[in-house]
Design an enzyme around this catalytic site. Sequence first.
Site, PDB file in Angstrom:
ATOM      1  N   SER A   8      -4.176   8.446  20.169  1.00  0.00           N
ATOM      2  CA  SER A   8      -3.416   8.802  21.594  1.00  0.00           C
ATOM      3  C   SER A   8      -4.047  10.314  21.720  1.00  0.00           C
ATOM      4  CB  SER A   8      -2.124   8.673  21.297  1.00  0.00           C
ATOM      5  OG  SER A   8      -1.445   9.259  22.532  1.00  0.00           O
ATOM      6  N   HIS A  33      -7.180   6.165  23.514  1.00  0.00           N
ATOM      7  CA  HIS A  33      -5.802   5.906  24.164  1.00  0.00           C
ATOM      8  C   HIS A  33      -5.529   6.886  24.966  1.00  0.00           C
ATOM      9  CE1 HIS A  33      -2.119   3.226  24.479  1.00  0.00           C
ATOM     10  NE2 HIS A  33      -1.374   4.415  24.468  1.00  0.00           N
ATOM     11  N   ASP A  35      -2.320   8.132  27.441  1.00  0.00           N
ATOM     12  CA  ASP A  35      -1.009   8.052  27.899  1.00  0.00           C
ATOM     13  C   ASP A  35      -0.732   8.714  29.020  1.00  0.00           C
ATOM     14  OD1 ASP A  35       0.411   6.806  25.363  1.00  0.00           O
ATOM     15  OD2 ASP A  35      -0.532   8.617  24.453  1.00  0.00           O
ATOM     16  N   MET A  37       1.670   9.303  32.156  1.00  0.00           N
ATOM     17  CA  MET A  37       3.028   9.469  32.596  1.00  0.00           C
ATOM     18  C   MET A  37       3.117  10.046  33.826  1.00  0.00           C
ATOM     19  SD  MET A  37       4.533  10.604  28.821  1.00  0.00           S
ATOM     20  CE  MET A  37       3.728   9.852  27.492  1.00  0.00           C
ATOM     21  N   HIS A  66      -2.771   3.368  29.286  1.00  0.00           N
ATOM     22  CA  HIS A  66      -1.204   3.124  29.324  1.00  0.00           C
ATOM     23  C   HIS A  66      -0.566   3.714  30.235  1.00  0.00           C
ATOM     24  CE1 HIS A  66       2.835   2.775  26.904  1.00  0.00           C
ATOM     25  NE2 HIS A  66       2.910   2.068  27.918  1.00  0.00           N
ATOM     26  N   MET A  68       2.530   4.311  31.774  1.00  0.00           N
ATOM     27  CA  MET A  68       3.923   4.672  31.999  1.00  0.00           C
ATOM     28  C   MET A  68       4.305   5.115  33.142  1.00  0.00           C
ATOM     29  SD  MET A  68       4.501   5.984  28.041  1.00  0.00           S
ATOM     30  CE  MET A  68       2.725   6.704  27.939  1.00  0.00           C
ATOM     31  N   MET A 137       6.356  -0.897  21.904  1.00  0.00           N
ATOM     32  CA  MET A 137       6.489   0.496  22.022  1.00  0.00           C
ATOM     33  C   MET A 137       7.359   0.456  20.918  1.00  0.00           C
ATOM     34  SD  MET A 137       4.874   2.352  23.999  1.00  0.00           S
ATOM     35  CE  MET A 137       5.580   3.594  23.842  1.00  0.00           C
ATOM     36  N   GLY A 142       7.573   8.265  26.643  1.00  0.00           N
ATOM     37  CA  GLY A 142       7.865   9.679  27.353  1.00  0.00           C
ATOM     38  C   GLY A 142       7.555  10.871  26.471  1.00  0.00           C
ATOM     39  N   GLY A 144       5.535  12.396  22.601  1.00  0.00           N
ATOM     40  CA  GLY A 144       4.712  12.326  21.364  1.00  0.00           C
ATOM     41  C   GLY A 144       6.010  12.577  20.208  1.00  0.00           C
ATOM     42  N   GLY A 145       5.217  12.220  18.957  1.00  0.00           N
ATOM     43  CA  GLY A 145       6.230  12.906  17.933  1.00  0.00           C
ATOM     44  C   GLY A 145       7.350  12.182  17.527  1.00  0.00           C
ATOM     45  N   ASP A 175       2.703   1.391  19.331  1.00  0.00           N
ATOM     46  CA  ASP A 175       2.574   2.625  19.589  1.00  0.00           C
ATOM     47  C   ASP A 175       3.666   3.525  19.574  1.00  0.00           C
ATOM     48  OD1 ASP A 175       1.972   5.262  20.741  1.00  0.00           O
ATOM     49  OD2 ASP A 175       1.486   4.644  22.436  1.00  0.00           O
ATOM     50  N   GLY A 197      -0.822   9.349  17.350  1.00  0.00           N
ATOM     51  CA  GLY A 197      -1.286  10.739  17.966  1.00  0.00           C
ATOM     52  C   GLY A 197      -0.961  11.801  17.336  1.00  0.00           C
ATOM     53  N   SER A 198       0.326  12.263  16.941  1.00  0.00           N
ATOM     54  CA  SER A 198       0.717  13.308  15.996  1.00  0.00           C
ATOM     55  C   SER A 198       0.047  13.156  14.860  1.00  0.00           C
ATOM     56  CB  SER A 198       2.132  13.676  16.107  1.00  0.00           C
ATOM     57  OG  SER A 198       2.840  13.630  17.404  1.00  0.00           O
TER      58      SER A 198
END
Length: 218
Positions: A8, A33, A35, A37, A66, A68, A137, A142, A144-145, A175, A197-198
């Site tokens: 991500s 990927h 994200d 938003m 994706h 969102m 999900m 909204g 990461g981490g 995810d 991601g992270s």
Amino acid sequence: MTTKVAPSLLSADFGRLHEEVKRVEEHGADWIHLDVMDGHFVPAITVGPAVAGSLRPYTKLFMDAHLMVSEPEDHIEPFVEAGVDLITIQAEATAHLDRALRKIKDLGVKAGVALNPATPPGILEYIWPLLDLVLVMSVNPGAGGQKFIPEVLPKVSCIAEQVKTRQLKTEIQVDGGVNGETAKDIVRAGATVLVAGSAIFKAENGMSLIGELKKLCR
């Protein structure tokens, strides 16, 4: 069958995104990927179709976006024009889920639906023929981490059983909080694509995680 890994870019260095894309590609990533938003459906604002289009010349990897965003049907065409291969929309973000999915398919790219942690899988009942991917999900969207929510694992298993029973080729993507510790249970539950991601971009030796995740077998 080995697992696909989709890093991500939400956790990547936005100042050198094309370099980050090349880096994960060199380490064996299967997908990229994105994200997306909008500051409305979720609080954060991230990338748009212009960023997706700017990255397309730098990689031949499969790219999924994706969305969102509220009213995702209004944002489908720009991402298709940007060159993404699959567009995933949130089931909770539109009153016309079937119509939005058909629009994605009519424009010639693959279509996916994302389910928030509290959204039951029954919402998929009448749209299975349109789905190339279901994204579960495992955090609230909204940011990461976040920490993985283990209560979603039965949902992943339920969806995997539906895919098997219906003899579909629908990918099951997970995810949120995916790392070396959580991935085994996620894959065991039936996931075919892992978004991380992270754990890849922020952790020391995170790039090596791509190879480790790819070795996990369903």
